[in-house]
Design an enzyme around this catalytic site. Structure first.
Site, PDB file in Angstrom:
ATOM      1  N   LYS A   1       0.869  -1.194   0.000  1.00 30.49           N
ATOM      2  CA  LYS A   1       0.000   0.000   0.000  1.00 30.49           C
ATOM      3  C   LYS A   1       0.898   1.232   0.000  1.00 30.49           C
ATOM      4  O   LYS A   1       1.095   1.887   1.025  1.00 30.49           O
ATOM      5  CB  LYS A   1      -0.911  -0.007   1.237  1.00 30.49           C
ATOM      6  CG  LYS A   1      -2.328  -0.486   0.935  1.00 30.49           C
ATOM      7  CD  LYS A   1      -3.177  -0.542   2.154  1.00 30.49           C
ATOM      8  CE  LYS A   1      -4.142   0.604   2.299  1.00 30.49           C
ATOM      9  NZ  LYS A   1      -5.143   0.728   1.240  1.00 30.49           N
TER      10      LYS A   1
HETATM   11  N1  PMP Z   1      -7.267  -2.661  -3.180  1.00 31.57           N
HETATM   12  C1  PMP Z   1      -6.865  -1.404  -2.960  1.00 31.57           C
HETATM   13  C2  PMP Z   1      -6.176  -0.670  -4.062  1.00 31.57           C
HETATM   14  C3  PMP Z   1      -7.106  -0.798  -1.728  1.00 31.57           C
HETATM   15  O1  PMP Z   1      -6.702   0.458  -1.504  1.00 31.57           O
HETATM   16  C4  PMP Z   1      -7.808  -1.515  -0.723  1.00 31.57           C
HETATM   17  C5  PMP Z   1      -8.108  -0.880   0.594  1.00 31.57           C
HETATM   18  N2  PMP Z   1      -7.127  -1.112   1.544  1.00 31.57           N
HETATM   19  C6  PMP Z   1      -8.191  -2.839  -0.999  1.00 31.57           C
HETATM   20  C7  PMP Z   1      -7.909  -3.384  -2.241  1.00 31.57           C
HETATM   21  C8  PMP Z   1      -8.887  -3.682   0.021  1.00 31.57           C
HETATM   22  O2  PMP Z   1      -7.996  -4.145   0.996  1.00 31.57           O
HETATM   23  P1  PMP Z   1      -8.460  -4.426   2.472  1.00 31.57           P
HETATM   24  O3  PMP Z   1      -9.619  -5.356   2.407  1.00 31.57           O
HETATM   25  O4  PMP Z   1      -7.280  -5.047   3.124  1.00 31.57           O
HETATM   26  O5  PMP Z   1      -8.826  -3.124   3.072  1.00 31.57           O
END
Ligand code: PMP
Length: 316
Positions: A160
């Site tokens: 991220k």
């Molecule tokens: N893809 C992206 C690009 C994101 O920013 C997120 C949000 N964190 C997710 C998928 C979903 O991930 P998570 O379920 O861990 O929040």
């Protein structure tokens, strides 16, 4: 748009401080070059009104530390300690409403040059109130973006990474300009990747299908949870490449993520998904998810870190 009103306390440069004192210089490396990584954790107010239920806290802090490795970050904290700091901060802010927690590891030096090694790292954590990021009770309208998802050899989507979110912003901005709620991005190979800030599932022939972790997606924690819930419900589940054309003929589709939760998709590129309403599988998964996070009886309670916030911070 989601408005951010910071809760009173934040973690900054090693201590909990009033949020308005958590400030960085305009010359900060991460601000100039996007050399930060972040997490996003939801805290749900339990139906008892006195407890914040943090969903998969430790999985989130572990992924944060994994993202940090891409930036060669060196910090005196591990995933366990970051999770403890999050809990301390929730207690200090003592919210009696749903929150979103943003831990952030960033290159904090003020020097020029986009490099990684030897640039000082810091951890910061802040919180905001958060209700819905995208609607969950009515279907959303998406478009396939002409912006491609960043590829693993450009900036890894499984981290991220702050700077990489320009890619998400370009896609979401285009979608909103065109009158849609959000975007679906294809990867460099032309296969479906994910939404601008969420993973994607479709249903075909009664099977729940999502893209594999090698499709240039974030390895979403909600995604992983829903795969587990679906398997436990004896639903057929597939992790495989998804073609764009499958988006136009699937029976159901939804986005999922910490902010997004589970957002049913009613149409893609103007073509209705199924009958355009929330499908039965989407709705079943929503039920399992929301029962858990609100503190109802659930076989997945182990995924909650429950923090008592009965007393407002001022009265302690
Ligand atoms: N893809 C992206 C690009 C994101 O920013 C997120 C949000 N964190 C997710 C998928 C979903 O991930 P998570 O379920 O861990 O929040």
């Amino acid at each position: 748009m989601v408005q951010s009103k910071l809760l009173p306390y934040a973690f900054f440069e090693g201590e909990i401080v009033p949020s308005d004192q958590a400030k960085v210089s305009i010359a900060t490396h991460a601000l100039q070059y996007g050399t930060g990584v972040f997490g996003g954790i939801r805290g749900y107010l339990d139906r008892d009104g006195e407890t914040i239920n943090l969903f998969r806290l430790f999985d989130h802090t572990r992924r944060l530390m994994q993202s940090a490795r891409f930036l060669r970050a060196e910090l005196p904290y591990d995933a366990e300690r970051v999770a403890e700091l999050v809990v301390e901060l929730v207690k200090r802010n003592a919210p009696r409403f749903d929150i979103y927690i943003r831990p952030f590891i960033y290159k904090a030096d003020l020097e020029l040059g986009p490099r990684l090694k030897g640039v000082r790292d810091e951890l910061a954590i802040y919180m905001i109130p958060l209700q819905e990021y995208l609607p969950v009770t009515h279907p959303i309208r998406l478009m396939v973006s002409s912006w491609r998802r960043t590829e693993d050899n450009i900036i890894p989507s499984r981290g991220k990474v702050s700077g990489a979110y320009v890619n998400s912003a370009l896609a979401r901005d285009q979608a909103e300009e065109c009158g849609f709620d959000d975007a679906i991005m294809l990867n460099a190979a032309g296969k479906v990747a994910e939404g601008s800030g969420a993973n994607l599932f479709i249903v075909r022939g009664g099977a729940l299908i999502t893209t594999p972790v090698t499709a240039d997606i974030l390895e979403g924690i909600t995604r992983r949870s829903l795969l587990e819930f679906a398997r436990d419900l004896s639903l057929p589940v597939e992790e495989r490449e998804i073609d764009r054309s499958e988006l136009y003929i699937c029976e159901e589709a939804f986005l999922c993520g910490t902010g997004v939760q589970i957002a049913p998709i009613g149409s893609i590129d103007g073509r209705p998904v199924g009958n355009g309403q929330i499908g039965p599988i989407t709705s079943k998964l929503q039920h399992v998810f929301f029962a858990l996070v609100r503190g109802e009886d659930s076989p997945y309670r182990r995924y909650l870190t429950q923090v008592k916030v009965a007393q407002p911070a001022e009265s302690r």
